[in-house]
Structures are given as structure tokens and as C-alpha cells.
Design a protein around this motif. Structure first.
Motif, PDB file in Angstrom:
ATOM      1  N   SER A 187     -26.559 -15.717  17.513  1.00  0.00           N
ATOM      2  CA  SER A 187     -26.793 -14.393  18.262  1.00  0.00           C
ATOM      3  C   SER A 187     -26.133 -14.290  19.397  1.00  0.00           C
ATOM      4  O   SER A 187     -25.654 -13.331  19.838  1.00  0.00           O
ATOM      5  CB  SER A 187     -28.225 -14.497  18.425  1.00  0.00           C
ATOM      6  N   SER A 228     -22.387 -13.519  19.340  1.00  0.00           N
ATOM      7  CA  SER A 228     -22.116 -12.258  18.980  1.00  0.00           C
ATOM      8  C   SER A 228     -22.453 -11.161  19.868  1.00  0.00           C
ATOM      9  O   SER A 228     -22.399 -10.118  19.602  1.00  0.00           O
ATOM     10  CB  SER A 228     -22.651 -11.948  17.515  1.00  0.00           C
ATOM     11  N   LYS A 275     -25.532 -10.745  21.103  1.00  0.00           N
ATOM     12  CA  LYS A 275     -26.835 -10.122  20.958  1.00  0.00           C
ATOM     13  C   LYS A 275     -27.911 -11.327  21.858  1.00  0.00           C
ATOM     14  O   LYS A 275     -27.410 -12.202  22.201  1.00  0.00           O
ATOM     15  CB  LYS A 275     -27.438 -10.189  19.603  1.00  0.00           C
ATOM     16  N   LEU A 324     -36.783  -6.511  14.781  1.00  0.00           N
ATOM     17  CA  LEU A 324     -35.339  -6.441  15.066  1.00  0.00           C
ATOM     18  C   LEU A 324     -35.119  -6.145  16.491  1.00  0.00           C
ATOM     19  O   LEU A 324     -34.154  -6.425  17.017  1.00  0.00           O
ATOM     20  CB  LEU A 324     -35.018  -5.220  14.300  1.00  0.00           C
ATOM     21  N   GLU A 360     -31.542  -6.055  18.490  1.00  0.00           N
ATOM     22  CA  GLU A 360     -30.716  -5.110  17.773  1.00  0.00           C
ATOM     23  C   GLU A 360     -30.961  -3.412  18.307  1.00  0.00           C
ATOM     24  O   GLU A 360     -32.102  -3.321  18.995  1.00  0.00           O
ATOM     25  CB  GLU A 360     -31.328  -4.902  16.154  1.00  0.00           C
ATOM     26  N   GLY A 361     -30.110  -2.818  18.329  1.00  0.00           N
ATOM     27  CA  GLY A 361     -29.693  -1.327  18.688  1.00  0.00           C
ATOM     28  C   GLY A 361     -30.519  -0.433  17.783  1.00  0.00           C
ATOM     29  O   GLY A 361     -30.842  -0.913  16.500  1.00  0.00           O
ATOM     30  N   ARG A 367     -29.203   1.971  16.239  1.00  0.00           N
ATOM     31  CA  ARG A 367     -28.371   2.230  15.220  1.00  0.00           C
ATOM     32  C   ARG A 367     -28.144   1.201  14.088  1.00  0.00           C
ATOM     33  O   ARG A 367     -28.416   1.391  12.806  1.00  0.00           O
ATOM     34  CB  ARG A 367     -26.866   2.296  15.832  1.00  0.00           C
ATOM     35  N   GLU A 368     -28.264  -0.047  14.727  1.00  0.00           N
ATOM     36  CA  GLU A 368     -28.456  -1.485  13.637  1.00  0.00           C
ATOM     37  C   GLU A 368     -29.695  -1.213  12.897  1.00  0.00           C
ATOM     38  O   GLU A 368     -29.695  -1.767  11.855  1.00  0.00           O
ATOM     39  CB  GLU A 368     -28.230  -2.682  14.349  1.00  0.00           C
ATOM     40  N   ILE A 369     -30.788  -1.093  13.490  1.00  0.00           N
ATOM     41  CA  ILE A 369     -32.126  -1.152  12.756  1.00  0.00           C
ATOM     42  C   ILE A 369     -32.146  -0.034  11.811  1.00  0.00           C
ATOM     43  O   ILE A 369     -32.558  -0.029  10.680  1.00  0.00           O
ATOM     44  CB  ILE A 369     -33.157  -0.670  14.028  1.00  0.00           C
ATOM     45  N   GLU A 394     -29.697   1.269  10.171  1.00  0.00           N
ATOM     46  CA  GLU A 394     -29.033   0.809   9.147  1.00  0.00           C
ATOM     47  C   GLU A 394     -29.580  -0.194   8.312  1.00  0.00           C
ATOM     48  O   GLU A 394     -29.733  -0.293   6.915  1.00  0.00           O
ATOM     49  CB  GLU A 394     -27.650   0.222   9.431  1.00  0.00           C
ATOM     50  N   ALA A 395     -30.287  -1.454   8.869  1.00  0.00           N
ATOM     51  CA  ALA A 395     -30.844  -2.407   8.279  1.00  0.00           C
ATOM     52  C   ALA A 395     -32.078  -1.910   7.418  1.00  0.00           C
ATOM     53  O   ALA A 395     -32.365  -2.456   6.159  1.00  0.00           O
ATOM     54  CB  ALA A 395     -31.252  -3.322   9.373  1.00  0.00           C
ATOM     55  N   PRO A 448     -31.387   7.508  12.502  1.00  0.00           N
ATOM     56  CA  PRO A 448     -31.625   7.020  13.692  1.00  0.00           C
ATOM     57  C   PRO A 448     -32.734   7.599  14.335  1.00  0.00           C
ATOM     58  O   PRO A 448     -33.327   6.897  15.187  1.00  0.00           O
ATOM     59  CB  PRO A 448     -30.429   7.403  14.440  1.00  0.00           C
TER      60      PRO A 448
END
Length: 96
Positions: free
Chosen positions: A23, A26, A28, A64, A69-70, A72-74, A76-77, A82
Motif C-alpha cells: 500500500s 503504491s 496509499k 475502503l 481509497e478515494g 472514484r476507486e470505491i 469502481e470496486a 461516484p
């Protein structure tokens, strides 16, 4: 001397250590499961776990968020828009 950032704590599992390193590398943030439990206890003034008040979807979003996680990522996941992810995030913060 390179800091270990608490990764040598006996209470951290090897999985926590690996996830932490992945994490952070990357870009995060990462909280180990023991840190999340400590945070949960600290946030609860009445001795109850404040995360017990969350719906299953709110819990997914909260976890998340805790992983850094932001929105946008949340979205998508969890296959959400959004806007919906933002609404759920707001409900999580209201409950906690």
C-alpha cells in the motif's frame, strides 16, 4: 538507520506487513487490522463498537476509506456511481 514504522510489532501478521508495504509503495495509506480495532475502540465512548451501527454497504465503504481509497476507486470496486459512493461515505461519517 531505516525506520520500521511499527512493522516489527509481534501483533502484526505477515499479511499485515506485506499489505502495508504494498500500500505504501503504491502511494496509499494502510492501517493494519490491529490498528483498525484500536481506532474503533478509541472512537467509541460508550464501549460499543461504532462500526456495529453501519449497514453492510457502509462497512464496505468504511473499510475502503480506511485503506486510503478515494471515492472514484470505491465506486469502481463496489460497482457504484461516484455520487452514490459519496452519499454512502457521508452516511458513514454521520454514524461514526
Amino acid at each position: 538507520m531505516i525506520p520500521d514504522f511499527g512493522l516489527r510489532k509481534a501483533s502484526y501478521s505477515d499479511t499485515d506487513r506485506v499489505n502495508t508495504i504494498k500500500s505504501v509503495c503504491s502511494g496509499k495509506r494502510y492501517l493494519a487490522s490491529t490498528q483498525m480495532e484500536d481506532l474503533s475502540r478509541l472512537m467509541s465512548e460508550d464501549g460499543n463498537n461504532p462500526f456495529d451501527r453501519l449497514s453492510p454497504r457502509e462497512m464496505e465503504v468504511a473499510l475502503l476509506l480506511l485503506k486510503g481509497e478515494g471515492l472514484r476507486e470505491i465506486a469502481e470496486a463496489l460497482h457504484l456511481s461516484p455520487s452514490t459512493a459519496s452519499t454512502v461515505k457521508t452516511r458513514v461519517f454521520d454514524k461514526l
